[in-house]
Design a protein around this motif. Structure first.
Motif, short mmCIF file in Angstrom:
data_model
loop_
_atom_site.label_atom_id
_atom_site.label_comp_id
_atom_site.label_asym_id
_atom_site.label_seq_id
_atom_site.Cartn_x
_atom_site.Cartn_y
_atom_site.Cartn_z
N UNK A 156 -6.45 5.80 19.92
CA UNK A 156 -6.07 6.21 21.27
C UNK A 156 -6.29 7.72 21.41
N UNK A 157 -6.13 8.23 22.62
CA UNK A 157 -6.48 9.62 22.88
C UNK A 157 -5.56 10.62 22.18
N UNK A 158 -4.35 10.23 21.82
CA UNK A 158 -3.46 11.16 21.12
C UNK A 158 -3.58 11.05 19.60
N UNK A 159 -4.30 10.06 19.12
CA UNK A 159 -4.52 9.93 17.69
C UNK A 159 -3.34 9.40 16.89
N UNK A 160 -2.38 8.75 17.55
CA UNK A 160 -1.24 8.22 16.82
C UNK A 160 -1.18 6.70 16.78
N UNK A 161 -2.12 6.05 17.45
CA UNK A 161 -2.21 4.59 17.47
C UNK A 161 -3.68 4.20 17.44
N UNK A 203 1.45 -3.79 -0.35
CA UNK A 203 1.53 -4.35 1.00
C UNK A 203 2.66 -3.71 1.78
N UNK A 204 3.80 -3.49 1.13
CA UNK A 204 4.93 -2.86 1.81
C UNK A 204 4.61 -1.42 2.21
N UNK A 205 3.77 -0.74 1.46
CA UNK A 205 3.39 0.63 1.83
C UNK A 205 2.38 0.65 2.97
N UNK A 206 1.80 -0.50 3.29
CA UNK A 206 0.80 -0.60 4.35
C UNK A 206 1.44 -1.01 5.68
N UNK A 207 2.40 -1.91 5.62
CA UNK A 207 3.08 -2.37 6.84
C UNK A 207 4.21 -1.41 7.20
N UNK A 208 4.46 -1.26 8.50
CA UNK A 208 5.70 -0.62 8.95
C UNK A 208 6.82 -1.58 8.57
N UNK A 209 7.95 -1.07 8.20
CA UNK A 209 9.03 -1.95 7.74
C UNK A 209 10.08 -2.18 8.84
N UNK A 210 9.63 -2.19 10.07
CA UNK A 210 10.52 -2.37 11.22
C UNK A 210 10.80 -3.84 11.49
N UNK A 211 11.82 -4.08 12.29
CA UNK A 211 12.21 -5.45 12.65
C UNK A 211 11.39 -6.02 13.81
N UNK A 212 10.56 -5.19 14.45
CA UNK A 212 9.82 -5.67 15.62
C UNK A 212 8.31 -5.70 15.42
N UNK A 266 3.07 6.72 11.45
CA UNK A 266 4.52 6.83 11.31
C UNK A 266 4.80 7.80 10.17
N UNK A 267 5.52 8.85 10.48
CA UNK A 267 5.82 9.89 9.49
C UNK A 267 4.56 10.37 8.78
N UNK A 268 3.48 10.54 9.54
CA UNK A 268 2.23 11.08 9.00
C UNK A 268 1.36 10.08 8.26
#
Length: 164
Positions: free
Chosen positions: A106-111, A53-62, A143-145
């Motif tokens: 999205x159009x840039x492929x990052x989201x 699960x931790x490898x699936x979620x971003x580990x950010x505070x927001x 995030x980071x690929x």
């Protein structure tokens, strides 16, 4: 001269077509990676695997997770991890099936954003429980690929009783 112009025009059209095909292939590959991420999230919940699960979620505070309870708004990886770990302490023998999956990049492929329907079966205090038609929606970011969950929302369909 017409032959040269025709050849140049044909080359441009072939190149444009090739670029579009490469873009479509890349888009399909990214969607498959997100499908894999979502499948791994189901497996991680079924197996109560916090590391996965931790490898699936971003580990950010927001980052944000909305659960099925009306007051269940969890912000930040540390709080989400704590909530998931607490849930694992209460339930067992989880089986989740997904259907009606939709993924849009999205159009840039990052989201990307997704929506799917889950049937969620589990044991709680020795009794079988289930949620049918649980709606799972969210946003993933590259995030980071790697694709990571940055926002998720679980909701239950309301029974409105029209025609009763």
């Amino acid at each position: 001269m017409k032959t040269i112009l025709s050849a140049i025009l044909l080359s441009v059209l072939i190149l444009a077509s090739s670029c579009e095909q490469q873009k479509e292939k890349k888009c399909q590959e990214e969607k498959e990676a997100i499908e894999n991420l979502l499948e791994n999230y189901i497996l991680a919940n079924e197996n109560q695997d916090l590391d996965l699960i931790e490898s699936i979620w971003a580990t950010d505070d927001d980052i944000v997770l909305y659960g099925t309870d009306s007051d269940e708004r969890i912000v930040g990886w540390a709080n989400i991890r704590s909530g998931i770990k607490e849930q694992f302490g209460f339930i067992s023998d989880t089986y989740i099936s997904a259907s009606n999956q939709f993924i849009k990049l999205n159009c840039t492929g990052n989201t990307a954003w997704f929506a799917e329907t889950l049937n969620y079966n589990y044991m709680y205090k020795g009794t079988a429980h289930k949620y049918e038609g649980l709606r799972f929606t969210g946003v993933v970011a590259k995030i980071d690929g790697e694709w990571r969950l940055v926002q998720a929302h679980l909701s239950l369909p309301a029974s409105v009783g029209i025609g009763d």
